[in-house]
Design an enzyme around this catalytic site. Sequence first.
Site, PDB file in Angstrom:
ATOM      1  N   SER A  17       2.535 -60.528 -89.612  1.00 53.13           N
ATOM      2  CA  SER A  17       2.500 -60.027 -90.823  1.00 53.13           C
ATOM      3  C   SER A  17       1.419 -60.392 -92.041  1.00 53.13           C
ATOM      4  O   SER A  17       1.207 -61.615 -92.141  1.00 53.13           O
ATOM      5  CB  SER A  17       3.783 -60.108 -91.520  1.00 53.13           C
ATOM      6  OG  SER A  17       3.733 -59.371 -92.831  1.00 53.13           O
ATOM      7  N   LYS A  45       2.090 -55.512 -93.747  1.00 51.89           N
ATOM      8  CA  LYS A  45       1.939 -56.651 -94.515  1.00 51.89           C
ATOM      9  C   LYS A  45       3.384 -56.486 -95.327  1.00 51.89           C
ATOM     10  O   LYS A  45       3.900 -55.672 -95.465  1.00 51.89           O
ATOM     11  CB  LYS A  45       0.623 -56.382 -95.569  1.00 51.89           C
ATOM     12  CG  LYS A  45       0.519 -57.736 -96.542  1.00 51.89           C
ATOM     13  CD  LYS A  45      -0.593 -57.751 -97.086  1.00 51.89           C
ATOM     14  CE  LYS A  45      -0.746 -59.079 -98.031  1.00 51.89           C
ATOM     15  NZ  LYS A  45      -0.596 -60.187 -97.476  1.00 51.89           N
ATOM     16  N   GLY A  72      -0.645 -64.090-102.514  1.00 50.69           N
ATOM     17  CA  GLY A  72       0.215 -63.511-103.339  1.00 50.69           C
ATOM     18  C   GLY A  72       0.882 -62.117-103.159  1.00 50.69           C
ATOM     19  O   GLY A  72       1.112 -61.244-104.140  1.00 50.69           O
ATOM     20  N   CYS A 130      11.308 -66.463-100.169  1.00 53.36           N
ATOM     21  CA  CYS A 130      11.196 -66.094-101.196  1.00 53.36           C
ATOM     22  C   CYS A 130      12.516 -66.651-101.949  1.00 53.36           C
ATOM     23  O   CYS A 130      13.417 -66.876-101.406  1.00 53.36           O
ATOM     24  CB  CYS A 130      11.040 -64.586-101.550  1.00 53.36           C
ATOM     25  SG  CYS A 130      12.454 -63.840-100.668  1.00 53.36           S
ATOM     26  N   ILE A 190       6.263 -69.293 -86.568  1.00 46.44           N
ATOM     27  CA  ILE A 190       6.353 -69.654 -88.201  1.00 46.44           C
ATOM     28  C   ILE A 190       5.580 -69.040 -89.094  1.00 46.44           C
ATOM     29  O   ILE A 190       4.415 -68.574 -88.801  1.00 46.44           O
ATOM     30  CB  ILE A 190       6.028 -71.307 -88.263  1.00 46.44           C
ATOM     31  CG1 ILE A 190       4.742 -71.617 -88.083  1.00 46.44           C
ATOM     32  CG2 ILE A 190       6.900 -72.205 -87.058  1.00 46.44           C
ATOM     33  CD1 ILE A 190       4.112 -72.861 -88.234  1.00 46.44           C
ATOM     34  N   THR A 192       3.617 -69.598 -92.746  1.00 49.32           N
ATOM     35  CA  THR A 192       2.574 -70.621 -93.056  1.00 49.32           C
ATOM     36  C   THR A 192       3.336 -71.957 -93.678  1.00 49.32           C
ATOM     37  O   THR A 192       4.460 -71.871 -94.254  1.00 49.32           O
ATOM     38  CB  THR A 192       1.575 -70.430 -94.375  1.00 49.32           C
ATOM     39  OG1 THR A 192       2.106 -69.695 -95.357  1.00 49.32           O
ATOM     40  CG2 THR A 192       0.797 -69.023 -93.370  1.00 49.32           C
ATOM     41  N   GLY A 216      -3.672 -71.124 -88.708  1.00 49.84           N
ATOM     42  CA  GLY A 216      -4.605 -71.252 -87.620  1.00 49.84           C
ATOM     43  C   GLY A 216      -4.048 -72.219 -86.563  1.00 49.84           C
ATOM     44  O   GLY A 216      -3.053 -72.904 -86.711  1.00 49.84           O
ATOM     45  N   GLY A 242       1.735 -69.086 -84.765  1.00 48.52           N
ATOM     46  CA  GLY A 242       1.175 -70.083 -85.409  1.00 48.52           C
ATOM     47  C   GLY A 242      -0.014 -70.713 -84.768  1.00 48.52           C
ATOM     48  O   GLY A 242       0.177 -71.524 -83.610  1.00 48.52           O
ATOM     49  N   GLY A 243      -1.171 -70.169 -85.092  1.00 47.16           N
ATOM     50  CA  GLY A 243      -2.403 -70.704 -84.173  1.00 47.16           C
ATOM     51  C   GLY A 243      -2.760 -70.203 -82.965  1.00 47.16           C
ATOM     52  O   GLY A 243      -3.497 -70.711 -82.164  1.00 47.16           O
TER      53      GLY A 243
HETATM   54  C1  LIG Z   1      -4.090 -64.380 -95.304  1.00 46.65           C
HETATM   55  C2  LIG Z   1      -2.551 -64.382 -94.780  1.00 46.65           C
HETATM   56  C3  LIG Z   1      -1.911 -63.533 -95.294  1.00 46.65           C
HETATM   57  C4  LIG Z   1      -0.375 -63.514 -94.854  1.00 46.65           C
HETATM   58  N1  LIG Z   1       0.520 -62.696 -95.356  1.00 46.65           N
HETATM   59  C5  LIG Z   1       1.777 -62.664 -94.840  1.00 46.65           C
HETATM   60  C6  LIG Z   1       2.459 -61.596 -95.333  1.00 46.65           C
HETATM   61  O1  LIG Z   1       2.322 -61.030 -96.088  1.00 46.65           O
HETATM   62  N2  LIG Z   1       4.143 -61.892 -94.909  1.00 46.65           N
HETATM   63  C7  LIG Z   1       4.311 -62.615 -93.885  1.00 46.65           C
HETATM   64  O2  LIG Z   1       5.645 -62.684 -93.610  1.00 46.65           O
HETATM   65  N3  LIG Z   1       3.476 -63.537 -93.363  1.00 46.65           N
HETATM   66  C8  LIG Z   1       2.370 -63.636 -94.039  1.00 46.65           C
HETATM   67  N4  LIG Z   1       1.257 -64.606 -93.380  1.00 46.65           N
HETATM   68  C9  LIG Z   1       1.953 -65.464 -92.278  1.00 46.65           C
HETATM   69  C10 LIG Z   1       1.478 -65.007 -90.894  1.00 46.65           C
HETATM   70  O3  LIG Z   1       2.269 -63.784 -90.709  1.00 46.65           O
HETATM   71  C11 LIG Z   1       1.837 -66.068 -89.870  1.00 46.65           C
HETATM   72  O4  LIG Z   1       3.414 -66.427 -89.987  1.00 46.65           O
HETATM   73  C12 LIG Z   1       1.313 -67.410 -90.027  1.00 46.65           C
HETATM   74  O5  LIG Z   1      -0.248 -66.984 -90.510  1.00 46.65           O
HETATM   75  C13 LIG Z   1       0.967 -68.137 -88.740  1.00 46.65           C
HETATM   76  O6  LIG Z   1       0.271 -67.570 -87.716  1.00 46.65           O
HETATM   77  P1  LIG Z   1      -1.330 -67.774 -87.426  1.00 46.65           P
HETATM   78  O7  LIG Z   1      -1.821 -69.355 -87.481  1.00 46.65           O
HETATM   79  O8  LIG Z   1      -1.589 -66.972 -86.258  1.00 46.65           O
HETATM   80  O9  LIG Z   1      -2.043 -66.974 -88.534  1.00 46.65           O
HETATM   81  C14 LIG Z   1      -0.003 -64.351 -93.688  1.00 46.65           C
HETATM   82  C15 LIG Z   1      -0.855 -65.449 -93.211  1.00 46.65           C
HETATM   83  C16 LIG Z   1      -2.360 -65.447 -93.859  1.00 46.65           C
HETATM   84  C17 LIG Z   1      -3.220 -66.537 -93.081  1.00 46.65           C
END
Ligand SMILES: Cc1cc2nc3c(=O)[nH]c(=O)nc-3n(C[C@H](O)[C@H](O)[C@H](O)COP(=O)(O)O)c2cc1C
Lengths: 298, 275
Positions: A17, A45, A72, A130, A190, A192, A216, A242-243
């Site tokens: 997401s 999103k 945000g 939240c 996970i 972030t 990442g 997660g990455g």
């Molecule tokens: C720029 C950005 C925006 C994100 N927005 C959301 C969001 O709106 N809702 C959500 O549940 N997670 C959000 N995440 C978290 C990601 O869905 C994901 O859980 C997290 O980035 C780990 O995966 P990755 O390392 O592959 O990015 C966001 C992550 C990034 C980097």
Amino acid sequence: MPEFCGISLAHPVINASGTFDAIAARRVYGDALLADFPFSAFVSKTITPEPRAGNAPRRIWETPAGMINSIGLPNKGLEGFLAEDLPQLAELPVPLIVSVMATGRPEFARLVEAVADREEVAAIELNVSCPNVHSGLIVGEAPAETEALLEALRPLTAKPLIVKLTPNVADPAAVAVAAESGGADAVSLINTLKASAFDPLSREPALAAGHGGLSGPAVRPVALQQLRSVAAAIGLPAIGMGGIGSGADAAEFIAAGAALVAVGTESFRDPRAGSRVAAELDFTSPQGAAVQPALDLD
Amino acid sequence: MSAPFGRRLCEVSENHSSGGYRVFSLLDREGPTPLPGQFYMLAAEDHWEQLGGRPFLPRAISVAETGPAAAGVRLDFLIEGIGPGTGRLCELAPGESVWVNGPLGNAFREPREVSAGAAGAILVGGGIGVAPLALLRRRFGERNVPVRVLLGFRDAEHSGGLDDLFACCEVRLASEDGHAGHQGYVTDLLAAMLTGDDAGSAVVYSCGPAAMLEAVRALCAAHGVACELALESPMACGYGACFGCAVPKPEGGYLRLCVDGPVIAGDRVAEVTHA
Ligand SMILES: Cc1cc2nc3c(=O)[nH]c(=O)nc-3n(C[C@H](O)[C@H](O)[C@H](O)COP(=O)(O)O)c2cc1C
Ligand SMILES: Cc1cc2nc3c(=O)[nH]c(=O)nc-3n(C[C@H](O)[C@H](O)[C@H](O)COP(=O)(O)OP(=O)(O)OC[C@H]3O[C@@H](n4cnc5c(N)ncnc54)[C@H](O)[C@@H]3O)c2cc1C
Ligand code: FES
């Protein structure tokens, strides 16, 4: 053909997401996006009851093998999403999962009812990172809050409810168990990791919000351990993320217990990362391994 | 025409120094010819994540010039090495490959009035921001839009692209150290020009550091002259996926610079600040 909560998918790779805007991507790349859609399901999103502009910049900061964001949750709010975005997302060639977040159970219930009511929506992901404005606790950090939220939402829909777990807790498995007892259909993890950075020259916080969330490859080993402990504790399917940037990475998440995997930050580097991970995963599966040497011959 | 979906590898055909900056060229076999103001997300195929783990994300770089090549399109970029990403791009050797996503973003618009007698276009560039103005100037030249070019540089070590990208045309220079042209800011030259009697129907096109763009925006607003500003903001993706590139709108809320820009009309931005 993986089957997830009764939804059949072309392959096990979806998006995380908030890391892929299919509407913006279609404006940039045209209908080639639809012909070659990188994910087997699309997760929106996170949407909130009311519109949000998002945080003031600076919103992103690169780190070694990753990034910190404090975006945000900018979004059009429930009404704007249903009226403007949902019809466009319905044109995608894959099932749609809508991510929602609210700061109280009645608001969460309003989101879930309104979204679940739309036939274009296959499943709902609950972003519980939240605060509950009434208790002040972060829902996803407190097992009791998570269980109570699920108990309130479960009767509202028969569609799958996926709980997106936060990694910022000592025991994510306890929250996952609470989600399961409350009636969740699946978990995803996970989100972030809470993180901050400073500009070494100005010595000011790098992000305007002061802190943000790390994503990442830097978070991958943490994600794998959390997934492993969660998968061992519950009987529900888990979406691991997660990455993830390659089929080999995805294979690790599947080994740790994931039913599906999600690609997030890697899509920023490679817009078709989802398709690439799915194709690479084919060759890293035990059955597919035999095919790979043939590819390497010339 | 849309960018091809995804990233692709393009070969570096050359790389040379230019007034403290570097100019390198890629051979793009698949992409369309880019428009002035558009940019690409670039990452070297090899040794991108260097010691210390950065750069990790690709970097947004404006296309400075383009032309037909034997098998596709030649893309020229002007680079100032200010960190690990641009530093690596400065070192690219011919024959190496670069991951390319683009062309992305919108383009500069033509002035509405293009007759020979019109005030036409005034291009104002500062430092590395001269890059997108090179292609813009050539396009305007081909369409007989009257063009005046004002470029400003800090010093001789930060005056790249002049000989390569602006060799053919008349350029008015300003430099902070006085090594070339007017000693001072390029906006001094613009202020003088905007008080001229034909300024009202001119359109100003500008790219450069935030402080310069803010001065250009304020000058144009004060003189009632339209302007188009090519802005910068931190970008992770370049195609609308991350929401990292937010730029405040005057009425509140934010633009996503990678998809709503990078070229924004002066009256559509609040004060230009360094993000
Ligand atoms: C720029 C950005 C925006 C994100 N927005 C959301 C969001 O709106 N809702 C959500 O549940 N997670 C959000 N995440 C978290 C990601 O869905 C994901 O859980 C997290 O980035 C780990 O995966 P990755 O390392 O592959 O990015 C966001 C992550 C990034 C980097
Ligand atoms: C649309 C657009 C077009 C552009 N066109 C060009 C062009 O044609 N030529 C060109 O040379 N540049 C161009 N840029 C600028 C370039 O993309 C950025 O400056 C890029 O961030 C440089 O990357 P870097 O790794 O070299 O430097 P970074 O390390 O990214 O440093 C750039 C700035 O970001 C800050 N920063 C960000 N993250 C970190 C971190 N983790 N640690 C320390 N500092 C950090 C620093 O304060 C520094 O001032 C363009 C930018 C945009 C948005
Ligand atoms: S750079 Fe990612 S949305 Fe603009």
